[in-house]
Scaffold this motif. Structure first.
Motif, short mmCIF file in Angstrom:
data_model
loop_
_atom_site.label_atom_id
_atom_site.label_comp_id
_atom_site.label_asym_id
_atom_site.label_seq_id
_atom_site.Cartn_x
_atom_site.Cartn_y
_atom_site.Cartn_z
N ARG A 20 34.04 7.05 -24.08
CA ARG A 20 32.83 6.39 -24.58
C ARG A 20 33.06 5.76 -25.94
NH1 ARG A 20 27.32 8.94 -23.34
NH2 ARG A 20 27.71 7.54 -21.63
N ILE A 21 32.72 4.46 -26.07
CA ILE A 21 32.70 3.79 -27.37
C ILE A 21 31.22 3.72 -27.76
CG2 ILE A 21 33.38 1.73 -28.67
CD1 ILE A 21 35.77 3.06 -27.31
N PRO A 22 30.82 4.44 -28.81
CA PRO A 22 29.39 4.53 -29.13
C PRO A 22 28.78 3.17 -29.47
CG PRO A 22 30.67 6.13 -30.39
CD PRO A 22 31.65 5.20 -29.75
N THR A 23 27.56 2.97 -29.01
CA THR A 23 26.76 1.80 -29.36
C THR A 23 25.32 2.15 -29.03
OG1 THR A 23 26.48 -0.58 -29.03
CG2 THR A 23 26.96 0.70 -27.07
N THR A 24 24.39 1.23 -29.25
CA THR A 24 23.01 1.48 -28.85
C THR A 24 22.98 1.66 -27.33
OG1 THR A 24 22.49 -0.19 -30.49
CG2 THR A 24 20.65 0.63 -29.15
N PRO A 25 22.48 2.81 -26.83
CA PRO A 25 22.48 3.01 -25.37
C PRO A 25 21.64 1.94 -24.67
CG PRO A 25 21.98 5.06 -26.54
CD PRO A 25 21.94 3.95 -27.56
N PRO A 26 22.15 1.39 -23.57
CA PRO A 26 21.39 0.36 -22.85
C PRO A 26 20.27 1.00 -22.04
CG PRO A 26 23.40 0.89 -21.67
CD PRO A 26 23.44 1.70 -22.93
N ASN A 27 19.18 0.27 -21.89
CA ASN A 27 18.15 0.75 -20.94
C ASN A 27 18.45 0.15 -19.56
OD1 ASN A 27 17.24 -1.88 -20.93
ND2 ASN A 27 15.52 -1.48 -22.31
N GLU A 28 17.62 0.52 -18.60
CA GLU A 28 17.85 0.11 -17.21
C GLU A 28 17.92 -1.42 -17.07
OE1 GLU A 28 18.35 2.32 -14.75
OE2 GLU A 28 18.48 0.80 -13.17
N ARG A 29 17.03 -2.11 -17.76
CA ARG A 29 16.98 -3.57 -17.63
C ARG A 29 18.26 -4.21 -18.19
NH1 ARG A 29 12.89 -6.94 -16.34
NH2 ARG A 29 11.39 -5.24 -16.31
N GLU A 30 18.72 -3.69 -19.32
CA GLU A 30 19.92 -4.26 -19.92
C GLU A 30 21.15 -3.95 -19.06
OE1 GLU A 30 21.10 -2.90 -23.85
OE2 GLU A 30 21.75 -4.94 -24.32
N ARG A 31 21.18 -2.73 -18.50
CA ARG A 31 22.31 -2.36 -17.64
C ARG A 31 22.42 -3.32 -16.46
NH1 ARG A 31 21.95 3.17 -18.38
NH2 ARG A 31 20.33 3.27 -16.81
N MET A 32 21.28 -3.67 -15.88
CA MET A 32 21.33 -4.57 -14.73
C MET A 32 21.82 -5.96 -15.16
SD MET A 32 18.39 -6.04 -12.23
CE MET A 32 17.65 -6.97 -13.56
N ARG A 33 21.32 -6.46 -16.28
CA ARG A 33 21.73 -7.79 -16.74
C ARG A 33 23.23 -7.81 -17.01
NH1 ARG A 33 18.68 -8.85 -21.71
NH2 ARG A 33 19.77 -10.83 -21.71
N CYS A 34 23.74 -6.73 -17.60
CA CYS A 34 25.17 -6.68 -17.93
C CYS A 34 26.01 -6.60 -16.65
CB CYS A 34 25.46 -5.49 -18.82
SG CYS A 34 24.77 -5.66 -20.47
N ALA A 35 25.58 -5.78 -15.72
CA ALA A 35 26.36 -5.61 -14.49
C ALA A 35 26.43 -6.91 -13.70
CB ALA A 35 25.75 -4.49 -13.64
N ARG A 36 25.35 -7.69 -13.77
CA ARG A 36 25.38 -8.98 -13.09
C ARG A 36 26.22 -9.99 -13.84
NH1 ARG A 36 19.15 -9.72 -11.23
NH2 ARG A 36 19.33 -8.62 -9.25
N ALA A 37 26.11 -9.97 -15.18
CA ALA A 37 26.80 -10.97 -15.99
C ALA A 37 28.31 -10.87 -15.83
CB ALA A 37 26.42 -10.79 -17.46
N VAL A 38 28.81 -9.66 -15.57
CA VAL A 38 30.25 -9.47 -15.42
C VAL A 38 30.83 -10.44 -14.39
CG1 VAL A 38 31.91 -7.87 -14.41
CG2 VAL A 38 30.40 -7.11 -16.21
N PHE A 39 30.09 -10.63 -13.31
CA PHE A 39 30.62 -11.48 -12.24
C PHE A 39 30.51 -12.96 -12.56
CE2 PHE A 39 30.07 -7.45 -10.17
CZ PHE A 39 31.28 -7.34 -9.52
N TYR A 40 29.75 -13.27 -13.58
CA TYR A 40 29.73 -14.64 -14.06
C TYR A 40 30.90 -14.87 -15.02
CZ TYR A 40 28.20 -18.66 -16.80
OH TYR A 40 28.15 -19.86 -17.44
N PHE A 41 31.20 -13.87 -15.83
CA PHE A 41 32.23 -14.03 -16.85
C PHE A 41 33.65 -13.91 -16.28
CE2 PHE A 41 28.91 -12.37 -19.95
CZ PHE A 41 28.62 -13.62 -20.44
N LEU A 42 33.83 -13.12 -15.22
CA LEU A 42 35.19 -12.88 -14.74
C LEU A 42 35.71 -14.06 -13.91
CD1 LEU A 42 35.12 -9.12 -13.69
CD2 LEU A 42 36.64 -10.15 -15.37
#
Ligand SMILES: [Zn+2]
Ligand SMILES: [Zn+2]
Length: 273
Positions: A20-42
């Motif tokens: 774990r690299i500490p940061t502000t913990p994501p909430n559910e909405r942010e987790r979903m946006r990040c998980a989707r964004a990965v497939f745009y960035f890769l």
């Protein structure tokens, strides 16, 4: 436009770099946006490689720079980790990859990392992270907060939470509870029964209960602070004359449920608490 640095932070928080690299913990909405964004960035070549020796980091850097994004080493390392896990666990990649990871569960922790399992249990007060049922009264199962196909099994457990097997199977392979679209189709899922009680199809039941618990992680009675760490949380209706559509549901703790009808996973009916 989603911030690529924040996306990598959220994945690093869940152990994409192994711990774990500490940061502000994501909430559910942010987790979903990040998980989707990965497939745009890769870049697609990082996910579907024709050889195991493809150098992935330069591809990722080039792709992000072509999108006009500035990248640092943590960003490219996180994205490389995700691309590697995805490649190694795809049907295509399993044949080429030198190393094929296997998804771990509670029995693996019992056999190989009992200290981690004990720590997770204690952090959650020996209760399911969503519904609060005590593990002595259910089958405990290991949930990968970010799907295993993207992060795998970081050794320090940053991507783990313990759930009862029913909450875990209702979550299924969803990246996020926001993807459980079937709950919005409730009007086709209400079925009249012979004895007049309201009956819903089991799939919708499971999703409504899981999504409501995932979004409202505490008792919703004003002033009550009960969470899944200290009480069983049940899903019940706000307006008892209304139907069991998602919007008419709320979460109550054991002290406030007062015999109200509640959703249960292993039945196609509502039950009294
Ligand atoms: Zn549960
Ligand atoms: Zn309460």
């Amino acid at each position: 436009m989603i911030n690529v640095k924040r996306v990598s932070e959220v994945f690093a928080y869940h152990g994409a770099l192994g711990e774990r690299i500490p940061t502000t913990p994501p909430n559910e909405r942010e987790r979903m946006r990040c998980a989707r964004a990965v497939f745009y960035f890769l870049p697609v070549q990082a996910l579907r490689r024709n050889s195991v020796d493809v150098l992935v980091k330069p591809l990722i850097r080039a792709r992000l720079e072509s999108l006009g994004l500035s990248v640092n080493d943590q960003v490219t390392s996180v994205f490389k980790g995700i691309a590697d896990q995805y490649f190694q666990t795809s049907r295509f990649g399993r044949e080429l990859a030198r190393y094929c990871p296997r998804k771990l569960g509670v029995p693996d922790l019992k056999a190989g990392n009992m200290n981690l399992l004990r720590r997770l249990r204690e952090e959650q007060n020996h209760r399911c992270a969503y519904c609060g049922i005590l593990f002595v009264n259910c089958t405990e199962s290991l949930d990968h907060v970010i799907p295993w196909r993207l992060i795998g099994d970081p050794p320090d457990g940053s991507n783990y939470q313990l759930l009862c097997s029913e909450c875990n199977s209702a979550k299924g392979d969803l990246l996020s509870c926001y993807q459980a679209q079937s709950i919005h189709n409730w009007m086709y899922s209400i079925v009249d029964s012979v004895d007049g009680s309201r009956v819903l199809r089991m799939e919708e039941f499971r999703h409504i209960k899981y999504v409501r618990l995932a979004l409202s992680s505490k008792c919703q009675v004003h002033g009550c602070t009960a969470t899944s760490r200290n009480s069983i949380l049940s899903v019940t209706r706000i307006d008892k004359e209304g139907v069991w559509c998602f919007k008419n549901t709320t979460v109550k703790c054991a002290d406030h449920i007062n015999g109200d009808e509640v959703l249960v996973y292993n039945s196609d009916r509502v039950q009294s608490a």
